[in-house]
Design an enzyme around this catalytic site. Structure first.
Site, PDB file in Angstrom:
ATOM      1  N   HIS A 121       0.852  -1.188   0.000  1.00  0.00           N
ATOM      2  CA  HIS A 121       0.000   0.000   0.000  1.00  0.00           C
ATOM      3  C   HIS A 121       0.889   1.239   0.000  1.00  0.00           C
ATOM      4  O   HIS A 121       2.114   1.136   0.118  1.00  0.00           O
ATOM      5  CB  HIS A 121      -0.895   0.026   1.252  1.00  0.00           C
ATOM      6  CG  HIS A 121      -1.802  -1.163   1.389  1.00  0.00           C
ATOM      7  ND1 HIS A 121      -2.972  -1.290   0.682  1.00  0.00           N
ATOM      8  CD2 HIS A 121      -1.709  -2.289   2.150  1.00  0.00           C
ATOM      9  CE1 HIS A 121      -3.562  -2.432   1.007  1.00  0.00           C
ATOM     10  NE2 HIS A 121      -2.806  -3.062   1.894  1.00  0.00           N
ATOM     11  N   ASP A 124      -1.462   8.823  -0.342  1.00  0.00           N
ATOM     12  CA  ASP A 124      -1.468  10.097  -1.063  1.00  0.00           C
ATOM     13  C   ASP A 124      -2.285  11.052  -0.200  1.00  0.00           C
ATOM     14  O   ASP A 124      -3.484  10.862  -0.021  1.00  0.00           O
ATOM     15  CB  ASP A 124      -2.121   9.878  -2.442  1.00  0.00           C
ATOM     16  CG  ASP A 124      -2.474  11.181  -3.153  1.00  0.00           C
ATOM     17  OD1 ASP A 124      -2.349  12.282  -2.563  1.00  0.00           O
ATOM     18  OD2 ASP A 124      -2.922  11.098  -4.314  1.00  0.00           O
ATOM     19  N   HIS A 126      -3.767  14.729   0.284  1.00  0.00           N
ATOM     20  CA  HIS A 126      -4.048  15.929  -0.516  1.00  0.00           C
ATOM     21  C   HIS A 126      -3.470  17.194   0.125  1.00  0.00           C
ATOM     22  O   HIS A 126      -3.450  18.234  -0.496  1.00  0.00           O
ATOM     23  CB  HIS A 126      -5.554  16.078  -0.725  1.00  0.00           C
ATOM     24  CG  HIS A 126      -6.134  14.999  -1.599  1.00  0.00           C
ATOM     25  ND1 HIS A 126      -7.464  14.930  -1.917  1.00  0.00           N
ATOM     26  CD2 HIS A 126      -5.555  13.942  -2.233  1.00  0.00           C
ATOM     27  CE1 HIS A 126      -7.690  13.885  -2.692  1.00  0.00           C
ATOM     28  NE2 HIS A 126      -6.545  13.254  -2.892  1.00  0.00           N
ATOM     29  N   HIS A 161      -5.606   9.073   0.961  1.00  0.00           N
ATOM     30  CA  HIS A 161      -6.068   7.758   0.497  1.00  0.00           C
ATOM     31  C   HIS A 161      -4.903   6.937  -0.014  1.00  0.00           C
ATOM     32  O   HIS A 161      -3.821   7.464  -0.252  1.00  0.00           O
ATOM     33  CB  HIS A 161      -7.132   7.918  -0.608  1.00  0.00           C
ATOM     34  CG  HIS A 161      -6.640   8.631  -1.827  1.00  0.00           C
ATOM     35  ND1 HIS A 161      -5.988   7.971  -2.858  1.00  0.00           N
ATOM     36  CD2 HIS A 161      -6.669   9.943  -2.178  1.00  0.00           C
ATOM     37  CE1 HIS A 161      -5.663   8.862  -3.794  1.00  0.00           C
ATOM     38  NE2 HIS A 161      -6.055  10.068  -3.407  1.00  0.00           N
ATOM     39  N   CYS A 162      -5.142   5.656  -0.176  1.00  0.00           N
ATOM     40  CA  CYS A 162      -4.128   4.789  -0.765  1.00  0.00           C
ATOM     41  C   CYS A 162      -4.153   5.015  -2.275  1.00  0.00           C
ATOM     42  O   CYS A 162      -5.198   5.289  -2.852  1.00  0.00           O
ATOM     43  CB  CYS A 162      -4.427   3.334  -0.431  1.00  0.00           C
ATOM     44  SG  CYS A 162      -3.183   2.193  -1.051  1.00  0.00           S
ATOM     45  N   HIS A 170      -8.336  -0.221  -3.854  1.00  0.00           N
ATOM     46  CA  HIS A 170      -7.802   0.106  -2.523  1.00  0.00           C
ATOM     47  C   HIS A 170      -8.702   1.135  -1.824  1.00  0.00           C
ATOM     48  O   HIS A 170      -8.957   1.033  -0.633  1.00  0.00           O
ATOM     49  CB  HIS A 170      -6.362   0.629  -2.624  1.00  0.00           C
ATOM     50  CG  HIS A 170      -5.362  -0.479  -2.851  1.00  0.00           C
ATOM     51  ND1 HIS A 170      -4.453  -0.877  -1.912  1.00  0.00           N
ATOM     52  CD2 HIS A 170      -5.161  -1.280  -3.929  1.00  0.00           C
ATOM     53  CE1 HIS A 170      -3.721  -1.873  -2.393  1.00  0.00           C
ATOM     54  NE2 HIS A 170      -4.126  -2.131  -3.621  1.00  0.00           N
ATOM     55  N   MET A 175      -9.676   2.564   2.153  1.00  0.00           N
ATOM     56  CA  MET A 175      -8.390   3.224   2.404  1.00  0.00           C
ATOM     57  C   MET A 175      -8.444   4.727   2.153  1.00  0.00           C
ATOM     58  O   MET A 175      -7.932   5.235   1.139  1.00  0.00           O
ATOM     59  CB  MET A 175      -7.281   2.572   1.577  1.00  0.00           C
ATOM     60  CG  MET A 175      -7.071   1.115   1.977  1.00  0.00           C
ATOM     61  SD  MET A 175      -5.507   0.454   1.432  1.00  0.00           S
ATOM     62  CE  MET A 175      -4.370   1.065   2.669  1.00  0.00           C
ATOM     63  N   HIS A 267     -26.410  16.547   4.245  1.00  0.00           N
ATOM     64  CA  HIS A 267     -27.522  17.298   4.819  1.00  0.00           C
ATOM     65  C   HIS A 267     -27.810  16.763   6.223  1.00  0.00           C
ATOM     66  O   HIS A 267     -27.673  15.578   6.472  1.00  0.00           O
ATOM     67  CB  HIS A 267     -28.751  17.111   3.905  1.00  0.00           C
ATOM     68  CG  HIS A 267     -30.011  17.731   4.419  1.00  0.00           C
ATOM     69  ND1 HIS A 267     -30.261  19.074   4.328  1.00  0.00           N
ATOM     70  CD2 HIS A 267     -31.099  17.188   5.013  1.00  0.00           C
ATOM     71  CE1 HIS A 267     -31.456  19.341   4.855  1.00  0.00           C
ATOM     72  NE2 HIS A 267     -31.979  18.214   5.284  1.00  0.00           N
ATOM     73  N   GLU A 286     -22.666  30.792   4.555  1.00  0.00           N
ATOM     74  CA  GLU A 286     -23.525  30.771   5.733  1.00  0.00           C
ATOM     75  C   GLU A 286     -24.945  30.367   5.358  1.00  0.00           C
ATOM     76  O   GLU A 286     -25.371  30.586   4.230  1.00  0.00           O
ATOM     77  CB  GLU A 286     -23.522  32.164   6.402  1.00  0.00           C
ATOM     78  CG  GLU A 286     -22.153  32.508   6.970  1.00  0.00           C
ATOM     79  CD  GLU A 286     -22.110  33.849   7.682  1.00  0.00           C
ATOM     80  OE1 GLU A 286     -23.054  34.647   7.506  1.00  0.00           O
ATOM     81  OE2 GLU A 286     -21.133  34.090   8.402  1.00  0.00           O
ATOM     82  N   THR A 290     -27.769  22.056   2.320  1.00  0.00           N
ATOM     83  CA  THR A 290     -27.111  20.838   1.844  1.00  0.00           C
ATOM     84  C   THR A 290     -25.816  21.254   1.186  1.00  0.00           C
ATOM     85  O   THR A 290     -25.808  22.193   0.381  1.00  0.00           O
ATOM     86  CB  THR A 290     -27.995  20.123   0.795  1.00  0.00           C
ATOM     87  OG1 THR A 290     -29.244  19.805   1.403  1.00  0.00           O
ATOM     88  CG2 THR A 290     -27.367  18.854   0.264  1.00  0.00           C
ATOM     89  N   HIS A 316     -28.307  13.341   0.799  1.00  0.00           N
ATOM     90  CA  HIS A 316     -29.677  13.627   0.343  1.00  0.00           C
ATOM     91  C   HIS A 316     -29.987  13.049  -1.033  1.00  0.00           C
ATOM     92  O   HIS A 316     -31.086  13.242  -1.575  1.00  0.00           O
ATOM     93  CB  HIS A 316     -29.971  15.127   0.402  1.00  0.00           C
ATOM     94  CG  HIS A 316     -31.390  15.448   0.787  1.00  0.00           C
ATOM     95  ND1 HIS A 316     -32.469  15.069   0.014  1.00  0.00           N
ATOM     96  CD2 HIS A 316     -31.914  16.068   1.872  1.00  0.00           C
ATOM     97  CE1 HIS A 316     -33.586  15.474   0.591  1.00  0.00           C
ATOM     98  NE2 HIS A 316     -33.279  16.080   1.723  1.00  0.00           N
TER      99      HIS A 316
HETATM  100 CU    CU Z   1      -3.760   0.255  -0.405  1.00  0.00          CU
END
Ligand code: CU
Length: 485
Positions: A121, A124, A126, A161-162, A170, A175, A267, A286, A290, A316
């Site tokens: 594995h 990553d 962000h 995430h993987c 994955h 993951m 929501h 503000e 949803t 929703h």
């Molecule tokens: Cu993985």
């Protein structure tokens, strides 16, 4: 004279000291135009938490070298009652452990792949500025550990995430998780904070099919999710697992969407988001009903809870909520406020309904259950589950029905007089006036798209509850009635 002199000197000295203090404080508050220039001093080990919990806010702490130790575990869990699934996890939970940092932190990430795991594995994030978001530096085989470092340059709420091929598989196996990068000085304090992440799951069997269910790649490619859930399973945020708050408190939800495929229309039924940090960034909207949370994206939502009750969290795209699992609960306790809400509360309308397909009375294909009940106890257990998902809304928890709308099933002369008629009502639906226990009803019962096994189970449950005549309904009895049609 002397006294005056002394006090003047004192005043001057105090002024000098306070000026120094102010300038000192000011230098602590330096805002860096370029986050990469924020100095780090000291190091600390990051607190990691499993959902729905989040680590302690960063507050006013300075940027530090932050050691994150995360272990990948492939482990079996329950996606819904009676349905087992092998999750691939960051830190043993879906979503993975919540990581809380502040802008300017230098994160030293230790990614460990548990020796019992079967696959390599990586991760990553962000929040990382760099190739692959860390994925290129973190590819790790079972029993090994990889270490890489990055500086958090941009405040915000980010998905990790993987990204090991097949990437979709994955991610689909769970993951993913969230990493929060707080701004200098931290987010404004609130009373309650929770971590919620949506994900879609794809199993060989249909939703609710019992037993062990492997991942179905074709359904994932076709984007035909069997389950759409918050925090990895259908009941992760319902019943005893509901999140909670008290009247008057402000609740902040860190909401992510791991996908792999679906976009969430997040929501909370009965609430309006006072604030939404749109897409987890700086822009604050503000009074939002949803908010869209893209796959691989996040949002921070905040709202003050003004009245007690159960507030339902949903995607929703509503069939996902009631039939595929994307439904959670926030229980709020405290004083009623009748100026805000009159108070007539009716618990039970918004409950997960599960996989049962219901149609208006016509015809259609029904797939037989592959794991039939082995004995009467199991039949009652399965039957109760079907009842709670399929029949409960109209006929109610104790089979009491709803006066002038839906007939009672408790001590029902209509049911007890004719089992074939009852079976027919379930499999074909029922329209037109009927009389039950001396009262007339004229409503529509939808045709229940249940297998013969399921019809037998739910009717056996009904006949063995609430003072009915204890008939045991078998698959053969249901098939016989089907044959008559
Ligand atoms: Cu993985």
């Amino acid at each position: 004279m002397k006294t005056l002199k002394t006090s003047t000197l004192k005043t001057i000295a105090l002024f000098a000291i306070s000026t120094m203090l102010v300038s000192c404080f000011k230098s602590k508050e330096t805002k860096y135009e370029d986050s990469s220039q924020i100095p780090v001093n000291l190091e600390m080990t990051a607190e990691l938490t499993a959902p729905p919990h989040v680590p302690t806010p960063v507050g006013k702490r300075k940027a530090k070298k932050l050691i994150v130790k995360m272990e990948i575990k492939e482990q079996e869990g329950e996606i819904t009652e009676g349905v087992r699934y092998v999750y691939w996890t960051f830190g043993g939970s879906v979503p993975g452990s919540f990581i809380r940092t502040r802008v300017g932190d230098e994160v030293e990430f230790h990614l460990q792949n548990h020796p019992d795991n079967k696959l390599p594995h990586n991760i990553d994030l962000h929040a990382v500025t760099g190739p692959g978001g860390g994925a290129e530096s973190s590819f790790v085989a079972p029993g090994h550990e990889k270490v890489f470092s990055f500086k958090t340059l941009n405040p915000g709420l980010y998905v990790y995430h993987c990204a090991t091929a097949p990437v979709g598989m994955h991610i689909a196996n769970g993951m993913y998780g969230l990493i929060l990068v707080e701004p200098e000085g931290g987010l404004p304090p609130v009373d309650k904070e929770y971590y919620i992440m949506q994900g879609d799951f794809y199993t060989k069997g249909k939703n609710g099919e019992r037993g062990f269910q492997p991942f179905d790649m074709q359904k994932a490619v076709d984007e035909k999710a069997d389950y759409v859930v918050f925090n990895g399973s259908v009941s992760a945020l319902t019943g005893d697992n509901a999140i909670s708050a008290n009247v008057g408190e402000t609740v902040r939800l860190f909401v992510g969407n791991g996908g792999p495929n679906l976009v969430s229309s997040f929501h909370v039924i009965g609430e309006i988001f006072d604030k939404v940090y749109v897409e987890g960034g700086d822009l604050v909207n503000e009074n939002v009903q949803t908010t869209l949370i893209p796959a691989g994206g996040a949002a921070i939502v905040e709202f003050k809870v003004d009245v007690p009750g159960t507030f339902i969290l949903v995607d929703h795209s509503i069939f996902r909520a009631f039939n595929k699992g994307a439904l959670g609960m926030l229980r709020v306790q405290g004083e009623e406020n009748e100026k805000i809400y009159s108070g007539e509360q009716y618990e039970g309308i918004y409950l997960p309904e599960g996989p049962g397909i219901q149609e208006m009375p016509t015809t259609g294909e029904i797939v037989e259950s592959k794991v039939p009940a082995k004995n009467i106890d199991e039949q009652l257990e399965f039957g109760k589950r079907i009842y709670m998902q399929t029949c409960f809304a109209c006929h109610q928890a104790e089979g009491q029905g709803i006066p002038n709308a839906f007939p009672p099933l408790a001590k029902s002369d209509y049911l007890n007089a004719d089992v074939d008629r009852a079976i027919s009502a379930v499999i074909n639906g029922l329209t037109g006036e009927i009389t039950v226990n001396g009262k007339k009803y004229n409503s529509v019962m939808t045709r229940q798209m249940l297998s013969s096994e399921e019809v037998a189970d739910v009717l056996t449950y009904v006949y063995n509850s609430w003072g009915n005549n204890k008939t045991v309904v078998t698959k053969e009895m249901v098939d016989k009635v089907k044959g008559k049609k």
